[in-house]
Design an enzyme around this catalytic site. Structure first.
Site, PDB file in Angstrom:
ATOM      1  N   ILE A  33       0.829  -1.208   0.000  1.00 53.87           N
ATOM      2  CA  ILE A  33       0.000   0.000   0.000  1.00 53.87           C
ATOM      3  C   ILE A  33       0.865   1.262   0.000  1.00 53.87           C
ATOM      4  CG2 ILE A  33      -0.373   0.335   2.512  1.00 53.87           C
ATOM      5  CD1 ILE A  33      -2.978   0.598  -0.339  1.00 53.87           C
ATOM      6  N   SER A  83      11.793   0.916   7.252  1.00 52.16           N
ATOM      7  CA  SER A  83      11.257  -0.382   6.873  1.00 52.16           C
ATOM      8  C   SER A  83      12.405  -1.373   6.968  1.00 52.16           C
ATOM      9  CB  SER A  83      10.731  -0.308   5.429  1.00 52.16           C
ATOM     10  OG  SER A  83       9.681  -1.202   5.201  1.00 52.16           O
ATOM     11  N   ARG A  84      12.111  -2.586   7.451  1.00 52.79           N
ATOM     12  CA  ARG A  84      13.199  -3.544   7.665  1.00 52.79           C
ATOM     13  C   ARG A  84      13.842  -3.956   6.349  1.00 52.79           C
ATOM     14  NH1 ARG A  84       9.481  -7.760  10.445  1.00 52.79           N
ATOM     15  NH2 ARG A  84       8.558  -7.204   8.446  1.00 52.79           N
ATOM     16  N   LYS A 133      -5.545   1.899   7.816  1.00 48.71           N
ATOM     17  CA  LYS A 133      -6.630   1.139   8.430  1.00 48.71           C
ATOM     18  C   LYS A 133      -6.197  -0.315   8.570  1.00 48.71           C
ATOM     19  CE  LYS A 133      -8.182  -1.527   5.959  1.00 48.71           C
ATOM     20  NZ  LYS A 133      -7.860  -2.672   5.021  1.00 48.71           N
ATOM     21  N   ASP A 166     -10.027  -7.653   6.933  1.00 51.36           N
ATOM     22  CA  ASP A 166      -9.116  -6.600   6.447  1.00 51.36           C
ATOM     23  C   ASP A 166      -9.787  -5.825   5.306  1.00 51.36           C
ATOM     24  OD1 ASP A 166      -6.232  -5.378   6.206  1.00 51.36           O
ATOM     25  OD2 ASP A 166      -6.844  -5.979   4.190  1.00 51.36           O
TER      26      ASP A 166
HETATM   27  P1  NAP Z   1       2.407  -5.444   3.030  1.00 50.31           P
HETATM   28  O1  NAP Z   1       2.526  -5.435   1.543  1.00 50.31           O
HETATM   29  O2  NAP Z   1       2.672  -6.719   3.764  1.00 50.31           O
HETATM   30  O3  NAP Z   1       3.357  -4.286   3.558  1.00 50.31           O
HETATM   31  C1  NAP Z   1       3.480  -3.972   4.904  1.00 50.31           C
HETATM   32  C2  NAP Z   1       4.947  -3.671   5.206  1.00 50.31           C
HETATM   33  O4  NAP Z   1       5.064  -3.441   6.601  1.00 50.31           O
HETATM   34  C3  NAP Z   1       5.856  -4.843   4.884  1.00 50.31           C
HETATM   35  O5  NAP Z   1       6.370  -4.756   3.582  1.00 50.31           O
HETATM   36  C4  NAP Z   1       6.945  -4.731   5.938  1.00 50.31           C
HETATM   37  O6  NAP Z   1       8.073  -4.046   5.416  1.00 50.31           O
HETATM   38  C5  NAP Z   1       6.351  -3.877   7.067  1.00 50.31           C
HETATM   39  N1  NAP Z   1       6.200  -4.654   8.295  1.00 50.31           N
HETATM   40  C6  NAP Z   1       6.571  -4.259   9.536  1.00 50.31           C
HETATM   41  N2  NAP Z   1       6.305  -5.187  10.445  1.00 50.31           N
HETATM   42  C7  NAP Z   1       5.775  -6.220   9.795  1.00 50.31           C
HETATM   43  C8  NAP Z   1       5.307  -7.489  10.193  1.00 50.31           C
HETATM   44  N3  NAP Z   1       5.334  -7.877  11.477  1.00 50.31           N
HETATM   45  N4  NAP Z   1       4.799  -8.323   9.266  1.00 50.31           N
HETATM   46  C9  NAP Z   1       4.734  -7.951   7.966  1.00 50.31           C
HETATM   47  N5  NAP Z   1       5.181  -6.757   7.520  1.00 50.31           N
HETATM   48  C10 NAP Z   1       5.690  -5.895   8.421  1.00 50.31           C
HETATM   49  O7  NAP Z   1       0.952  -4.977   3.477  1.00 50.31           O
HETATM   50  P2  NAP Z   1       0.038  -3.858   2.798  1.00 50.31           P
HETATM   51  O8  NAP Z   1      -0.884  -4.493   1.831  1.00 50.31           O
HETATM   52  O9  NAP Z   1       0.868  -2.728   2.334  1.00 50.31           O
HETATM   53  O10 NAP Z   1      -0.878  -3.464   4.041  1.00 50.31           O
HETATM   54  C11 NAP Z   1      -0.394  -2.669   5.102  1.00 50.31           C
HETATM   55  C12 NAP Z   1      -1.565  -1.969   5.752  1.00 50.31           C
HETATM   56  O11 NAP Z   1      -2.232  -1.195   4.755  1.00 50.31           O
HETATM   57  C13 NAP Z   1      -2.616  -2.930   6.326  1.00 50.31           C
HETATM   58  O12 NAP Z   1      -3.122  -2.454   7.536  1.00 50.31           O
HETATM   59  C14 NAP Z   1      -3.702  -2.957   5.265  1.00 50.31           C
HETATM   60  O13 NAP Z   1      -4.988  -3.199   5.814  1.00 50.31           O
HETATM   61  C15 NAP Z   1      -3.608  -1.538   4.723  1.00 50.31           C
HETATM   62  N6  NAP Z   1      -4.131  -1.429   3.355  1.00 50.31           N
HETATM   63  C16 NAP Z   1      -3.743  -2.316   2.380  1.00 50.31           C
HETATM   64  C17 NAP Z   1      -4.317  -2.241   1.114  1.00 50.31           C
HETATM   65  C18 NAP Z   1      -3.947  -3.184  -0.009  1.00 50.31           C
HETATM   66  O14 NAP Z   1      -4.620  -3.193  -1.039  1.00 50.31           O
HETATM   67  N7  NAP Z   1      -2.897  -3.971   0.094  1.00 50.31           N
HETATM   68  C19 NAP Z   1      -5.262  -1.269   0.843  1.00 50.31           C
HETATM   69  C20 NAP Z   1      -5.575  -0.344   1.835  1.00 50.31           C
HETATM   70  C21 NAP Z   1      -5.011  -0.450   3.076  1.00 50.31           C
HETATM   71  P3  NAP Z   1       9.528  -4.412   5.974  1.00 50.31           P
HETATM   72  O15 NAP Z   1       9.652  -5.909   5.928  1.00 50.31           O
HETATM   73  O16 NAP Z   1      10.429  -3.698   5.032  1.00 50.31           O
HETATM   74  O17 NAP Z   1       9.567  -3.884   7.383  1.00 50.31           O
END
Ligand code: NAP
Length: 307
Positions: free
Chosen positions: A14, A36-37, A89, A167
Site C-alpha cells: 500500500i 522499513s526492515r 486502516k 481486512d
Molecule cells: P504489506 O505489503 O505486507 O506491507 C506492509 C509492510 O510493513 C511490509 O512490507 C513490511 O516491510 C512492514 N512490516 C513491519 N512489520 C511487519 C510485520 N510484522 N509483518 C509484515 N510486515 C511488516 O501490506 P500492505 O498491503 O501494504 O498493508 C499494510 C496496511 O495497509 C494494512 O493495515 C492494510 O490493511 C492496509 N491497506 C492495504 C491495502 C492493499 O490493497 N494492500 C489497501 C488499503 C489499506 P519491511 O519488511 O520492510 O519492514
C-alpha cells in the site's frame, strides 16, 4: 503553511501503490525518509527502524503503512517524539491501544489521523446525503474478493490481529458507519477460520439498527472471477446501490454518481487540514464492529488455506 516533512513507515504494497503517488502529487508534503526492515524508496533516506529515523531526521509527521499488529508501538514512538501521525486502516490491533494513542496525541497537542480510505471513494458522501433524507428499511453488504490477487503472500493477514477477511471487510464497515443515518449493532456472526490459520477467510454478519431494521454483511476472501464490493440499501423512497467499493452510486438501478479514484489524495488532504487546524480524526466505529464480531461470532473450521 510550511511544507509538512513526512516519513513513511512500512514500505510494502500500500505504501508503494497509494501513499507514494499521493504524496508525490501533494505540494503540502515532502517525503524525507522511510523506515522499513527490507523496503526502501529510491532517492529517499532509508532507515530500518523508526527510532533511528526519529533521531537522525527532522520530520513533522509520520505515516504508518505496516500491518496493524505492530502499529501501536510505532505510533506511540512517533507521538512521543512530537510528530503528527497518520494510521493506515485498521488503526490498531485492539481498541484499547487506539484509545491510548488518541490520549497521547491530545496530551501532546498533536494530530492523530486514523484513516478509512474507502470513506473517500467518490460516491460515499453523495450516498450519505441521499440516505439522510430517507428512512432506511434494510442494508446488505457484499464484499467478496480474491485474497491471492489483492494480498499475495501476506502471511500477517491470517495471523492473530491480521483480521483475515475483515481486512477488506472493515472497508465496507467504514462506509456503512458513514452513510447509514442510524447506528447499528451486531446480533450474530459466523466466522470461518481455516484449520491452519488464526483469522477468518469468510464471514456472515447480522446487525440491526436502532429502529430494528436488518443490516447484513457477507465477506469472502476466495472469490474468483468478478469481484464484489457492493452495498445495497432499501429505503422508504427508493433503493440505493454502491458498487466498486463506493466508486459508483445507483438509485433504483440508474447511475447517479461516479468519479475517479481519489481516496489516498483525499486522505492526505484531510491530514494536512487536520494538522493546520490542530485537530485529530479518530473514529473507531468500524474496528468496534469487527471486535464485536470476534466477541460474539461463532467460529467454524474451514479447509486449510495456502497462497
Ligand atoms: P504489506 O505489503 O505486507 O506491507 C506492509 C509492510 O510493513 C511490509 O512490507 C513490511 O516491510 C512492514 N512490516 C513491519 N512489520 C511487519 C510485520 N510484522 N509483518 C509484515 N510486515 C511488516 O501490506 P500492505 O498491503 O501494504 O498493508 C499494510 C496496511 O495497509 C494494512 O493495515 C492494510 O490493511 C492496509 N491497506 C492495504 C491495502 C492493499 O490493497 N494492500 C489497501 C488499503 C489499506 P519491511 O519488511 O520492510 O519492514
Amino acid at each position: 503553511m510550511d511544507v509538512i516533512k513526512i516519513a513513511l513507515v512500512g514500505i510494502g504494497k500500500i505504501a508503494r501503490d497509494q501513499h507514494l503517488p499521493a504524496l508525490s502529487a501533494d505540494p503540502r508534503f515532502e517525503l524525507v525518509a522511510t523506515a522499513s526492515r527490507h523496503g526502501s524508496i529510491e532517492g529517499v533516506t532509508a532507515f530500518q527502524d523508526i527510532s533511528e529515523l526519529l533521531k537522525a531526521v527532522e520530520v513533522d509527521a509520520v505515516s504508518l503503512c505496516t500491518p496493524p499488529q505492530v502499529r501501536h508501538e510505532l505510533a506511540a514512538a512517533a507521538l512521543e517524539a512530537g510528530k503528527h501521525v497518520m494510521l493506515e486502516k485498521p488503526p490498531g490491533a485492539t481498541l484499547s491501544e487506539v484509545e491510548h494513542l488518541r490520549g497521547l496525541a491530545a496530551d501532546k497537542g498533536l494530530t492523530l489521523h486514523a484513516t478509512w480510505h474507502s470513506r473517500f471513494a467518490p460516491a460515499v458522501e453523495p450516498a450519505r446525503a441521499w440516505l439522510a433524507e430517507r428512512k432506511v428499511r434494510s442494508a446488505k453488504i457484499t464484499w467478496k474478493e480474491d485474497v491471492r490477487v489483492w494480498h499475495p503472500g501476506q502471511e500477517w493477514i491470517f495471523e492473530a490481529g491480521g483480521l483475515g477477511v475483515f481486512d477488506p471487510g472493515i472497508n465496507a464497515l467504514s462506509i456503512v458507519t458513514r452513510i447509514l443515518p442510524q447506528p447499528f449493532f451486531l446480533t450474530s456472526a459466523e466466522l470461518h477460520v481455516p484449520e491452519n490459520r488464526q483469522a477468518p477467510i469468510a464471514a456472515e454478519l447480522a446487525f440491526k439498527d436502532a429502529a430494528g431494521n436488518p443490516v447484513t454483511a457477507e465477506f469472502d476472501f476466495l472469490q474468483t472471477g468478478p469481484q464484489s464490493w457492493d452495498i445495497d440499501v432499501e429505503t422508504d423512497r427508493g433503493a440505493l446501490k454502491l458498487t466498486h467499493g463506493g466508486a459508483k452510486m445507483f438509485v433504483d438501478g440508474a447511475l447517479t454518481h461516479e468519479g475517479p479514484d481519489r481516496e489516498y489524495p483525499g486522505l492526505y488532504a484531510h491530514f494536512a487540514e487536520l494538522i493546520a487546524n490542530g485537530e485529530s480524526d479518530v473514529d473507531v466505529s468500524p474496528l468496534r464492529h469487527v471486535a464485536d464480531a470476534f466477541l460474539l461470532g461463532r467460529h467454524t473450521a474451514a479447509p486449510a488455506f495456502d497462497y
